[in-house]
Design a protein around this motif. Structure first.
Motif, PDB file in Angstrom:
ATOM      1  N   SER A 207      82.883  67.229  42.959  1.00  0.00           N
ATOM      2  CA  SER A 207      82.537  66.430  44.137  1.00  0.00           C
ATOM      3  C   SER A 207      83.039  67.089  45.422  1.00  0.00           C
ATOM      4  CB  SER A 207      83.103  65.008  44.007  1.00  0.00           C
ATOM      5  OG  SER A 207      84.517  65.026  43.961  1.00  0.00           O
ATOM      6  N   SER A 208      84.189  67.721  45.354  1.00  0.00           N
ATOM      7  CA  SER A 208      84.720  68.423  46.524  1.00  0.00           C
ATOM      8  C   SER A 208      83.832  69.598  46.900  1.00  0.00           C
ATOM      9  CB  SER A 208      86.142  68.923  46.253  1.00  0.00           C
ATOM     10  OG  SER A 208      87.027  67.849  46.029  1.00  0.00           O
ATOM     11  N   GLN A 209      83.387  70.320  45.887  1.00  0.00           N
ATOM     12  CA  GLN A 209      82.505  71.452  46.158  1.00  0.00           C
ATOM     13  C   GLN A 209      81.169  70.995  46.741  1.00  0.00           C
ATOM     14  OE1 GLN A 209      83.100  74.970  45.868  1.00  0.00           O
ATOM     15  NE2 GLN A 209      85.073  73.930  46.060  1.00  0.00           N
ATOM     16  N   ARG A 210      80.674  69.874  46.260  1.00  0.00           N
ATOM     17  CA  ARG A 210      79.426  69.325  46.807  1.00  0.00           C
ATOM     18  C   ARG A 210      79.627  68.918  48.268  1.00  0.00           C
ATOM     19  NH1 ARG A 210      78.472  66.467  42.800  1.00  0.00           N
ATOM     20  NH2 ARG A 210      79.455  64.509  43.483  1.00  0.00           N
ATOM     21  N   PHE A 211      80.774  68.351  48.570  1.00  0.00           N
ATOM     22  CA  PHE A 211      81.131  67.955  49.932  1.00  0.00           C
ATOM     23  C   PHE A 211      81.123  69.165  50.872  1.00  0.00           C
ATOM     24  CE2 PHE A 211      84.961  67.207  52.762  1.00  0.00           C
ATOM     25  CZ  PHE A 211      84.336  66.352  53.649  1.00  0.00           C
ATOM     26  N   VAL A 212      81.748  70.255  50.433  1.00  0.00           N
ATOM     27  CA  VAL A 212      81.807  71.466  51.255  1.00  0.00           C
ATOM     28  C   VAL A 212      80.418  72.073  51.422  1.00  0.00           C
ATOM     29  CG1 VAL A 212      82.692  73.824  51.369  1.00  0.00           C
ATOM     30  CG2 VAL A 212      84.203  71.960  50.661  1.00  0.00           C
ATOM     31  N   LYS A 213      79.684  72.195  50.340  1.00  0.00           N
ATOM     32  CA  LYS A 213      78.365  72.826  50.409  1.00  0.00           C
ATOM     33  C   LYS A 213      77.386  72.035  51.275  1.00  0.00           C
ATOM     34  CE  LYS A 213      78.815  75.128  45.924  1.00  0.00           C
ATOM     35  NZ  LYS A 213      78.363  75.180  44.507  1.00  0.00           N
ATOM     36  N   THR A 214      77.563  70.735  51.321  1.00  0.00           N
ATOM     37  CA  THR A 214      76.670  69.886  52.110  1.00  0.00           C
ATOM     38  C   THR A 214      76.960  69.979  53.600  1.00  0.00           C
ATOM     39  OG1 THR A 214      76.453  68.309  50.283  1.00  0.00           O
ATOM     40  CG2 THR A 214      75.880  67.508  52.470  1.00  0.00           C
ATOM     41  N   ASN A 215      78.215  70.203  53.963  1.00  0.00           N
ATOM     42  CA  ASN A 215      78.615  70.074  55.366  1.00  0.00           C
ATOM     43  C   ASN A 215      78.942  71.374  56.092  1.00  0.00           C
ATOM     44  OD1 ASN A 215      78.863  67.014  55.948  1.00  0.00           O
ATOM     45  ND2 ASN A 215      79.819  67.268  53.930  1.00  0.00           N
ATOM     46  N   ALA A 216      79.091  72.471  55.369  1.00  0.00           N
ATOM     47  CA  ALA A 216      79.424  73.738  56.020  1.00  0.00           C
ATOM     48  C   ALA A 216      78.174  74.594  56.194  1.00  0.00           C
ATOM     49  CB  ALA A 216      80.464  74.494  55.196  1.00  0.00           C
ATOM     50  N   ALA A 217      78.121  75.355  57.297  1.00  0.00           N
ATOM     51  CA  ALA A 217      76.991  76.263  57.515  1.00  0.00           C
ATOM     52  C   ALA A 217      76.976  77.363  56.456  1.00  0.00           C
ATOM     53  CB  ALA A 217      77.073  76.868  58.916  1.00  0.00           C
ATOM     54  N   ILE A 218      78.157  77.860  56.109  1.00  0.00           N
ATOM     55  CA  ILE A 218      78.300  78.781  54.981  1.00  0.00           C
ATOM     56  C   ILE A 218      78.766  77.905  53.823  1.00  0.00           C
ATOM     57  CG2 ILE A 218      79.510  80.793  54.048  1.00  0.00           C
ATOM     58  CD1 ILE A 218      79.829  81.779  56.923  1.00  0.00           C
ATOM     59  N   PRO A 219      77.910  77.641  52.853  1.00  0.00           N
ATOM     60  CA  PRO A 219      78.154  76.548  51.893  1.00  0.00           C
ATOM     61  C   PRO A 219      79.144  76.857  50.775  1.00  0.00           C
ATOM     62  CG  PRO A 219      76.091  77.606  51.386  1.00  0.00           C
ATOM     63  CD  PRO A 219      76.603  78.273  52.639  1.00  0.00           C
ATOM     64  N   ARG A 220      80.385  77.126  51.156  1.00  0.00           N
ATOM     65  CA  ARG A 220      81.438  77.394  50.175  1.00  0.00           C
ATOM     66  C   ARG A 220      82.779  77.345  50.881  1.00  0.00           C
ATOM     67  NH1 ARG A 220      83.437  82.403  51.266  1.00  0.00           N
ATOM     68  NH2 ARG A 220      82.056  83.920  52.287  1.00  0.00           N
ATOM     69  N   MET A 221      83.850  77.315  50.116  1.00  0.00           N
ATOM     70  CA  MET A 221      85.194  77.461  50.677  1.00  0.00           C
ATOM     71  C   MET A 221      85.435  78.922  51.045  1.00  0.00           C
ATOM     72  SD  MET A 221      87.413  74.975  48.113  1.00  0.00           S
ATOM     73  CE  MET A 221      88.955  75.193  49.022  1.00  0.00           C
ATOM     74  N   GLY A 222      86.370  79.142  51.943  1.00  0.00           N
ATOM     75  CA  GLY A 222      86.681  80.505  52.336  1.00  0.00           C
ATOM     76  C   GLY A 222      87.534  81.216  51.305  1.00  0.00           C
ATOM     77  N   ASN A 223      87.428  82.529  51.277  1.00  0.00           N
ATOM     78  CA  ASN A 223      88.287  83.371  50.456  1.00  0.00           C
ATOM     79  C   ASN A 223      89.491  83.796  51.288  1.00  0.00           C
ATOM     80  OD1 ASN A 223      86.422  83.374  48.250  1.00  0.00           O
ATOM     81  ND2 ASN A 223      85.199  84.893  49.370  1.00  0.00           N
ATOM     82  N   ALA A 224      90.639  83.951  50.648  1.00  0.00           N
ATOM     83  CA  ALA A 224      91.881  84.243  51.371  1.00  0.00           C
ATOM     84  C   ALA A 224      91.743  85.451  52.286  1.00  0.00           C
ATOM     85  CB  ALA A 224      93.026  84.453  50.382  1.00  0.00           C
ATOM     86  N   ASP A 225      91.035  86.493  51.834  1.00  0.00           N
ATOM     87  CA  ASP A 225      90.936  87.699  52.650  1.00  0.00           C
ATOM     88  C   ASP A 225      90.057  87.512  53.882  1.00  0.00           C
ATOM     89  OD1 ASP A 225      88.446  87.636  51.421  1.00  0.00           O
ATOM     90  OD2 ASP A 225      88.594  89.628  50.531  1.00  0.00           O
ATOM     91  N   GLU A 226      89.357  86.386  53.960  1.00  0.00           N
ATOM     92  CA  GLU A 226      88.511  86.144  55.123  1.00  0.00           C
ATOM     93  C   GLU A 226      89.293  85.610  56.324  1.00  0.00           C
ATOM     94  OE1 GLU A 226      84.106  85.419  53.334  1.00  0.00           O
ATOM     95  OE2 GLU A 226      85.583  83.871  52.825  1.00  0.00           O
ATOM     96  N   LEU A 227      90.610  85.470  56.168  1.00  0.00           N
ATOM     97  CA  LEU A 227      91.481  85.175  57.299  1.00  0.00           C
ATOM     98  C   LEU A 227      92.224  86.416  57.790  1.00  0.00           C
ATOM     99  CD1 LEU A 227      93.023  81.778  56.132  1.00  0.00           C
ATOM    100  CD2 LEU A 227      91.525  82.104  58.105  1.00  0.00           C
TER     101      LEU A 227
END
Length: 256
Positions: A207-227
């Motif tokens: 459900s959390s993943q569905r929440f992120v994919k529905t609301n983010a322009a890039i439909p996933r959580m970030g990877n650590a190296d992307e900071l």
């Protein structure tokens, strides 16, 4: 003729960086990244064994076990850093707390605890490190805020966290103006959804993943190296004309 070398701007050779909340998650990653570009890193958190293990892989680093909710521990962290290295060039205020709870069930202790660690400790460490930076005429403070300092978090309810991170963003702006003409830059790094102890099993919960994919322009959580790039931009001379800014790395979450 000098050779163009833009990547050298991101180096921190010979500089000393304090990273709070360095025993796990994003803080550990931040420490490794700063060490990889040449900084001597001071690792600060409560879990000393984890810090010492990390220090073994970061030559020149120093592990300091502290509870940053305590004034005396914050003072000791800065004192030990100056005693060991004689300077502080970068402060990454990363330590923070937060958890999901509705306002009806949120207690005064919840709120006070979040404000003490997420805001007061950040203010205090900035003040303590800022004295050394102002005296040197240079320095960079990176306050780790959150996209949730810009927008509401509900349906994940956490008023204490949103309030504290909003305060961090405006504290960043104010300190940037107080110290800008003294050579010290102050910026905020505002991540979106990244795997950490605070986000728990969000990366595997359906459900959390569905929440992120529905609301983010890039439909996933970030990877650590992307900071990594954002951190280095704010910490190094590559971002020498940036101050008072909150840099969002949120997959477009706040773009709506």
């Amino acid at each position: 003729m000098n050779q163009l070398d833009p990547l050298s701007l991101f180096r921190l050779d010979g500089q000393v960086a304090i990273v709070t909340g360095a025993s796990s998650g994003l803080g550990e990653r931040f420490a490794r990244v700063l060490g990889a570009v040449g900084a001597d890193v001071v690792l600060a958190a409560r879990r000393v064994e984890r810090l010492e293990s990390l220090a073994e892989s970061l030559p020149g680093s120093l592990a300091v076990g502290v509870d940053l909710s305590r004034e005396s521990d914050r003072e000791r962290l800065v004192a030990e850093t100056l005693d060991r290295y004689g300077r502080i060039d970068v402060l990454v205020n990363n330590a923070g707390i937060g958890h999901a709870v509705s306002i009806e069930d949120e207690t005064l202790d919840d709120f006070r605890g979040a404000m003490e660690l997420n805001v007061t400790a950040m203010w205090h460490l900035s003040k303590l490190c800022g004295e050394s930076m102002v005296a040197a005429g240079s320095g960079s403070i990176v306050n780790v805020a959150s996209m949730l300092g810009h927008v509401a978090s509900t349906p994940i309810r956490q008023a204490h966290y949103c309030a504290s991170k909003g305060a961090v963003i405006n504290l960043t702006r104010e300190l940037a103006f107080q110290w800008g003409r003294k050579g010290v830059r102050v910026n905020a790094l505002s991540p979106g959804w990244f795997k950490s102890e605070m986000t728990g099993d969000m990366d595997t919960d359906e459900s959390s993943q569905r929440f992120v994919k529905t609301n983010a322009a890039i439909p996933r959580m970030g990877n650590a190296d992307e900071l990594d790039g954002a951190l280095l931009l704010l910490a190094s001379s590559a971002g020498g004309y940036m101050t008072g800014h909150s840099l969002l790395v949120d997959g477009g979450w706040t773009a709506r």
